[in-house]
Design a protein around this motif. Structure first.
Motif, PDB file in Angstrom:
ATOM      1  N   HIS A  88      10.968   1.838  -2.011  1.00 26.26           N
ATOM      2  CA  HIS A  88      10.205   1.057  -1.028  1.00 26.26           C
ATOM      3  C   HIS A  88       8.703   1.149  -1.300  1.00 26.26           C
ATOM      4  O   HIS A  88       7.958   0.175  -1.085  1.00 26.26           O
ATOM      5  N   TYR A  89       8.247   2.313  -1.807  1.00 25.93           N
ATOM      6  CA  TYR A  89       6.821   2.527  -2.042  1.00 25.93           C
ATOM      7  C   TYR A  89       6.338   1.903  -3.346  1.00 25.93           C
ATOM      8  O   TYR A  89       5.135   1.872  -3.613  1.00 25.93           O
ATOM      9  N   LEU A  90       7.259   1.426  -4.158  1.00 22.91           N
ATOM     10  CA  LEU A  90       6.864   0.780  -5.407  1.00 22.91           C
ATOM     11  C   LEU A  90       6.793  -0.734  -5.247  1.00 22.91           C
ATOM     12  O   LEU A  90       6.497  -1.455  -6.195  1.00 22.91           O
ATOM     13  N   GLN A  91       7.091  -1.215  -4.051  1.00 25.05           N
ATOM     14  CA  GLN A  91       7.037  -2.649  -3.793  1.00 25.05           C
ATOM     15  C   GLN A  91       5.623  -3.067  -3.378  1.00 25.05           C
ATOM     16  O   GLN A  91       4.993  -2.416  -2.556  1.00 25.05           O
ATOM     17  N   GLY A  92       5.138  -4.128  -3.977  1.00 29.68           N
ATOM     18  CA  GLY A  92       3.813  -4.637  -3.621  1.00 29.68           C
ATOM     19  C   GLY A  92       2.719  -3.620  -3.911  1.00 29.68           C
ATOM     20  O   GLY A  92       2.756  -2.893  -4.894  1.00 29.68           O
ATOM     21  N   ASP A  93       1.730  -3.565  -3.023  1.00 27.41           N
ATOM     22  CA  ASP A  93       0.588  -2.677  -3.228  1.00 27.41           C
ATOM     23  C   ASP A  93       0.598  -1.500  -2.251  1.00 27.41           C
ATOM     24  O   ASP A  93      -0.445  -0.885  -1.999  1.00 27.41           O
ATOM     25  N   LEU A  94       1.748  -1.183  -1.685  1.00 27.12           N
ATOM     26  CA  LEU A  94       1.843  -0.126  -0.683  1.00 27.12           C
ATOM     27  C   LEU A  94       1.382   1.217  -1.229  1.00 27.12           C
ATOM     28  O   LEU A  94       0.549   1.907  -0.629  1.00 27.12           O
ATOM     29  N   LEU A  95       1.916   1.617  -2.381  1.00 24.88           N
ATOM     30  CA  LEU A  95       1.587   2.929  -2.939  1.00 24.88           C
ATOM     31  C   LEU A  95       0.130   3.001  -3.379  1.00 24.88           C
ATOM     32  O   LEU A  95      -0.573   3.970  -3.086  1.00 24.88           O
ATOM     33  N   GLU A  96      -0.345   1.970  -4.085  1.00 21.22           N
ATOM     34  CA  GLU A  96      -1.716   2.033  -4.603  1.00 21.22           C
ATOM     35  C   GLU A  96      -2.744   2.042  -3.474  1.00 21.22           C
ATOM     36  O   GLU A  96      -3.750   2.747  -3.556  1.00 21.22           O
ATOM     37  N   ASN A  97      -2.500   1.306  -2.402  1.00 16.76           N
ATOM     38  CA  ASN A  97      -3.423   1.330  -1.264  1.00 16.76           C
ATOM     39  C   ASN A  97      -3.471   2.714  -0.626  1.00 16.76           C
ATOM     40  O   ASN A  97      -4.537   3.214  -0.242  1.00 16.76           O
ATOM     41  N   MET A  98      -2.309   3.337  -0.537  1.00 22.64           N
ATOM     42  CA  MET A  98      -2.229   4.671   0.035  1.00 22.64           C
ATOM     43  C   MET A  98      -2.985   5.677  -0.835  1.00 22.64           C
ATOM     44  O   MET A  98      -3.740   6.517  -0.341  1.00 22.64           O
ATOM     45  N   ILE A  99      -2.799   5.574  -2.154  1.00 24.00           N
ATOM     46  CA  ILE A  99      -3.470   6.484  -3.084  1.00 24.00           C
ATOM     47  C   ILE A  99      -4.975   6.271  -3.041  1.00 24.00           C
ATOM     48  O   ILE A  99      -5.754   7.236  -2.978  1.00 24.00           O
ATOM     49  N   GLN A 100      -5.403   5.024  -3.082  1.00 29.01           N
ATOM     50  CA  GLN A 100      -6.840   4.734  -3.098  1.00 29.01           C
ATOM     51  C   GLN A 100      -7.531   5.251  -1.840  1.00 29.01           C
ATOM     52  O   GLN A 100      -8.601   5.870  -1.916  1.00 29.01           O
ATOM     53  N   GLU A 101      -6.922   5.017  -0.697  1.00 28.45           N
ATOM     54  CA  GLU A 101      -7.521   5.476   0.560  1.00 28.45           C
ATOM     55  C   GLU A 101      -7.566   6.996   0.621  1.00 28.45           C
ATOM     56  O   GLU A 101      -8.570   7.596   1.016  1.00 28.45           O
ATOM     57  N   ASN A 102      -6.480   7.632   0.207  1.00 25.96           N
ATOM     58  CA  ASN A 102      -6.400   9.090   0.233  1.00 25.96           C
ATOM     59  C   ASN A 102      -7.383   9.708  -0.757  1.00 25.96           C
ATOM     60  O   ASN A 102      -8.093  10.677  -0.439  1.00 25.96           O
TER      61      ASN A 102
END
Length: 500
Positions: A138-152
């Motif tokens: 689920h976290y590899l779909q779209g930009d979900l993971l990268e947005n989370m990483i960038q913000e963190n």
């Protein structure tokens, strides 16, 4: 008193004779792998009690071959020390070697084997692995993971930029990764100094630092009921503290759950349970009670934080030790990414940076001796018999330092993974196996590799990282146990990069 003494001697003699007969029968029935002699019941104490267990067994393989038998107390272990025997066992005969041995501590940690990582091979295990894998994807779909990483990452990189003196990178990477997994599993974004995140971090560090060399109760289980050691009592306390937090987070999600709304990994588990209810799948619901689901969450959280933070710590260690490699990574990041933050779409073009990450995984030895497997039937490997119920482990250190596959294996060389055009080779090197293989391959591999790469790329894009002036690289490392190697404490200095 004399009679008691005679009875004791008789019992001990009977036990010794029984063990001898059992050993002779087993040797006649099976062609067991070779290994050095040891004291019965005690086993190869100097090997399994050593933090450098991985290196000691690798040295034995030079005399006994790639398949080595050692005695872990009264238990027989078979250690695989080269890629050919690992592939034979874990890939070609994968179902035979897909079990997990029973450990007293593991039974406590997993509440009776109700997790994924330590539970035995079964229909329940396959079901939970399937739904956990779906949740991670689920976290590899779209930009979900990268947005989370960038913000963190931005949150912690900003704090690093405020440092005026040399500081321990380990303290930052631990928090980065714990906050990252906290958001993935629990859906919450916490302040950098959040007490609950720090509590989980402390528990995890204590489990590694204080109990890393193992527990006596895992060798002789009945001692936990007769005369438990202080380490065992400490272990029980830490596990209870950890599970208390996870159970509370799970209950909070159950109370606020809305069908079809996926906030995080826990919600993914609850959605899977709701689907089973809607379909009337009683068999699935039987193995989806709260304990099973909490244990799956525990697996994803703690397995994810440890491998990720240790790998990143080693990556930064190597970047400070080899500034020329750091500069090449930064040149590539600037060229590929430009002024934007690194994202998933850039991954396929960050070849040199990923090669440095792969080499960090090989040389760092975050996993020295892999999680133990167990044969679920009589099988074979390397021309030897491996009876049902035998514990089998992979010596990842031996694979990653095998001179047959790695020229100058002690050297850090990212070019090993690149072709003549500087692109990542389509196939990984044969003896590169940080995520294991077969039925028990790391569940989070597909998430971990892009996650760690993006975190490293974000870090190198913003900062030039170096050791304090006058400080030379520390070539030593810590050995908390079971072949795990971590960098010795080191401090770094960061300088904002001018990318105009």
């Amino acid at each position: 008193m004399l009679k008691l003494s005679m009875n004791t001697q008789t019992v001990l003699a009977g036990i010794c004779v029984g063990l001898l007969v059992y050993y002779v029968i087993k040797r006649m029935r099976y062609r067991l792998p070779p290994g050095p002699w040891c004291i019965p019941l005690v086993g190869h104490y100097k090997i399994y009690s050593s933090p450098e267990m991985h290196k000691k067994i690798a040295a034995l393989s030079k005399d006994y071959g790639p398949v080595v038998r050692i005695s872990f107390g009264p238990q027989t272990w078979v250690v695989l020390n080269d890629i050919n025997t690992v592939v034979e066992a874990m890939v070609k005969r994968k179902a035979d070697f897909a079990g997990r041995p029973h450990f007293t501590s593991g039974d406590v940690f997993t509440e009776g084997g109700k997790d994924i990582a330590f539970s035995n091979y079964s229909a329940s295990w396959k079901f939970h692995r399937k739904i956990a894998g779906k949740a991670l994807r689920h976290y590899l779909q779209g930009d979900l993971l990268e947005n989370m990483i960038q913000e963190n990452m931005n949150k912690f990189l900003n704090k690093m930029a405020e440092e005026k003196e040399p500081f321990m990178f380990k303290e930052y990477v631990d928090l980065m990764v714990f906050h990252q997994l906290y958001t993935i599993c629990f859906g919450e974004k916490r302040p950098t100094d959040d007490p609950e995140v720090n509590k989980l971090l402390k528990i995890d560090n204590d489990l590694i630092d204080k109990l890393g060399t193992g527990l006596f109760e895992d060798i002789i289980p009945y001692f936990k009921d007769i005369y438990p050691t202080k380490k065992w009592q400490m272990f029980l306390s830490m596990v209870d503290e950890m599970l208390t937090v996870l159970r509370r987070k799970f209950r909070e999600h159950v109370e606020t759950f809305q069908p079809g709304v996926n906030r995080d990994f826990i919600d993914s588990m609850l959605i899977a349970k709701q689907e089973a209810k809607d379909e009337g799948d009683e068999a699935a619901l039987e193995v989806m009670d709260d304990t099973h689901l909490v244990q799956t969450i525990s697996d994803i959280f703690f397995a994810g934080v440890d491998t990720t933070r240790f790998t990143m710590d080693w990556f930064v260690y190597f970047m400070t030790r080899f500034p020329e490699f750091q500069a090449k990574c930064q040149e590539e990041i600037d060229r590929v990414v430009g002024s934007e933050q690194p994202s998933m779409k850039d991954r396929s073009k960050l070849d040199y940076t990923e090669a440095c990450l792969f080499e960090s995984m090989r040389l760092s030895n975050v996993v020295g001796i892999g999680l133990p497997h167990m044969t679920i039937c009589d099988s074979q490997v390397g021309g030897y018999d491996v009876p049902k119920g035998t514990t089998v482990v992979i010596n990842h250190w031996a694979l990653h330092h095998d001179p047959k596959y790695w020229k100058d294996p002690e050297e850090f060389d990212p070019l090993r993974y690149l072709d003549e055009n500087g692109k990542m080779k389509p196939a990984k090197p044969d003896s590169w196996l940080p995520f294991s293989a077969g039925r028990r391959v790391c569940l989070g591999e597909s998430l971990a590799k892009p996650e760690i790469l993006l975190m490293c790329a974000n870090l190198l894009q913003r900062f030039e990282i170096s050791l304090p002036e006058g400080v030379k690289p520390n070539l030593e490392h810590r050995l908390p146990g079971f072949g795990v190697e971590l960098p010795s404490d080191y401090k770094i200095v960061v300088k904002e990069r001018n990318r105009d």
